[in-house]
Design an enzyme around this catalytic site. Structure first.
Site, PDB file in Angstrom:
ATOM      1  N   ASP A 106       0.872  -1.175   0.000  1.00  0.00           N
ATOM      2  CA  ASP A 106       0.000   0.000   0.000  1.00  0.00           C
ATOM      3  C   ASP A 106       0.909   1.225   0.000  1.00  0.00           C
ATOM      4  O   ASP A 106       1.555   1.536   1.000  1.00  0.00           O
ATOM      5  CB  ASP A 106      -0.894  -0.020   1.251  1.00  0.00           C
ATOM      6  CG  ASP A 106      -1.902   1.125   1.277  1.00  0.00           C
ATOM      7  OD1 ASP A 106      -1.646   2.161   0.639  1.00  0.00           O
ATOM      8  OD2 ASP A 106      -2.929   0.984   1.963  1.00  0.00           O
ATOM      9  N   LYS A 170      -7.135   3.869  -3.184  1.00  0.00           N
ATOM     10  CA  LYS A 170      -7.604   4.013  -1.803  1.00  0.00           C
ATOM     11  C   LYS A 170      -7.773   5.482  -1.465  1.00  0.00           C
ATOM     12  O   LYS A 170      -6.968   6.316  -1.875  1.00  0.00           O
ATOM     13  CB  LYS A 170      -6.586   3.346  -0.869  1.00  0.00           C
ATOM     14  CG  LYS A 170      -6.947   3.350   0.606  1.00  0.00           C
ATOM     15  CD  LYS A 170      -5.880   2.564   1.368  1.00  0.00           C
ATOM     16  CE  LYS A 170      -6.047   2.644   2.867  1.00  0.00           C
ATOM     17  NZ  LYS A 170      -4.960   1.886   3.567  1.00  0.00           N
ATOM     18  N   LYS A 202     -10.656   0.990  -2.375  1.00  0.00           N
ATOM     19  CA  LYS A 202     -10.587   0.858  -0.924  1.00  0.00           C
ATOM     20  C   LYS A 202     -11.028   2.163  -0.266  1.00  0.00           C
ATOM     21  O   LYS A 202     -10.572   3.247  -0.648  1.00  0.00           O
ATOM     22  CB  LYS A 202      -9.168   0.537  -0.462  1.00  0.00           C
ATOM     23  CG  LYS A 202      -8.637  -0.815  -0.889  1.00  0.00           C
ATOM     24  CD  LYS A 202      -7.273  -1.084  -0.251  1.00  0.00           C
ATOM     25  CE  LYS A 202      -6.675  -2.401  -0.713  1.00  0.00           C
ATOM     26  NZ  LYS A 202      -5.367  -2.681  -0.063  1.00  0.00           N
TER      27      LYS A 202
END
Length: 253
Positions: A106, A170, A202
């Site tokens: 991430d 995200k 996300k």
């Protein structure tokens, strides 16, 4: 109409299997990460993933494997939380995390550089990070939408992330004053739809309760349909959401 009438229990069960359980604190300890992995396995099913700092990726993977939960992914957050502009640092963090057991990376997008006028470092960083993930590692790009703010800038960054090989977009780290919002989520989802890419979404930050989770699941369903609600397409990131979901599913702490 069926989505409107869906019970809290049904939505909680869906949200649970999409949950990315996080512990991303500077003072995290071995004991805290082991406890996080144990929490990922609940009486009503396992969460999708745990998200930890790179130095804990190996510990998280070993712990989950010992618990016979290989299907729960380990995500390592790099360039976290400040989104610096050093590509070499990101490459180093990513390489170490993947070697020690991370399944996914991430990456916090260099949002300060973007706002400062550097339109190239973000794409270069994503491409470099993607290369270090290898063929098997998925890459999330966290955009910090609450800081980027401008819908056009967010959309531009989404396009860059998708072009450079992001597996998920995200909303935020959850470490800024403004985190996830439904408006930002719609921008990310529309960018994914517009480019026709096989990229997931996300939501993270301000996703602490079932009612908040439901908002983001509805945003996804309204655009892509219910079949999108699976862990390869959608994740809900957070540390405290699990407790509320379990309460709705009748599981006492």
């Amino acid at each position: 109409m069926s989505r409107v009438l869906e019970s809290d229990e049904a939505v909680a069960q869906k949200a649970l299997r999409l949950l990315e359980l996080t512990s991303l604190n500077a003072d995290d300890t071995t004991e805290r990460i082991i406890a996080l992995c144990e929490r990922a396995l609940t009486p009503v099913g396992n969460v999708a993933a745990v998200c930890v700092l790179p130095r804990f990726a190996g510990l998280a993977r070993r712990t989950l494997d010992d618990l016979l939960a290989r299907e729960v992914k380990v995500v390592a957050a790099v360039n976290f939380p400040n989104g610096g502009a050093s590509i070499s640092t990101v490459e180093s963090e990513t390489r170490a995390a993947m070697l020690t057991g991370a399944d996914e990376i991430d990456l916090v997008y260099p949002f300060h550089a973007q706002l400062g006028g550097d339109k190239t470092v973000g794409g270069d960083m994503i491409a470099a990070c993607k290369a270090k993930c290898g063929r098997r590692g998925l890459l999330t790009v966290t955009l910090e939408t609450g800081v980027l703010r401008d819908p056009q800038i967010i959309h531009q960054v989404c396009r860059t992330a998708i072009r450079e090989g992001a597996s998920f977009l995200k909303t935020s780290t959850g470490k800024q004053v403004v985190s996830a919002t439904p408006q930002a989520a719609r921008i990310l989802i529309e960018a994914i739809a517009e480019l026709g890419a096989q990229v997931g979404f996300k939501a993270s930050g301000n996703v602490r309760t079932l009612s908040e989770a439901r908002i983001y699941l509805d945003v996804v369903q309204n655009r892509f349909g219910p079949f999108w609600l699976e862990p390869g397409r959608v994740r809900l990131g957070g540390a405290s959401l699990l407790d509320d979901l379990l309460a709705h599913l009748g599981v006492r702490p």
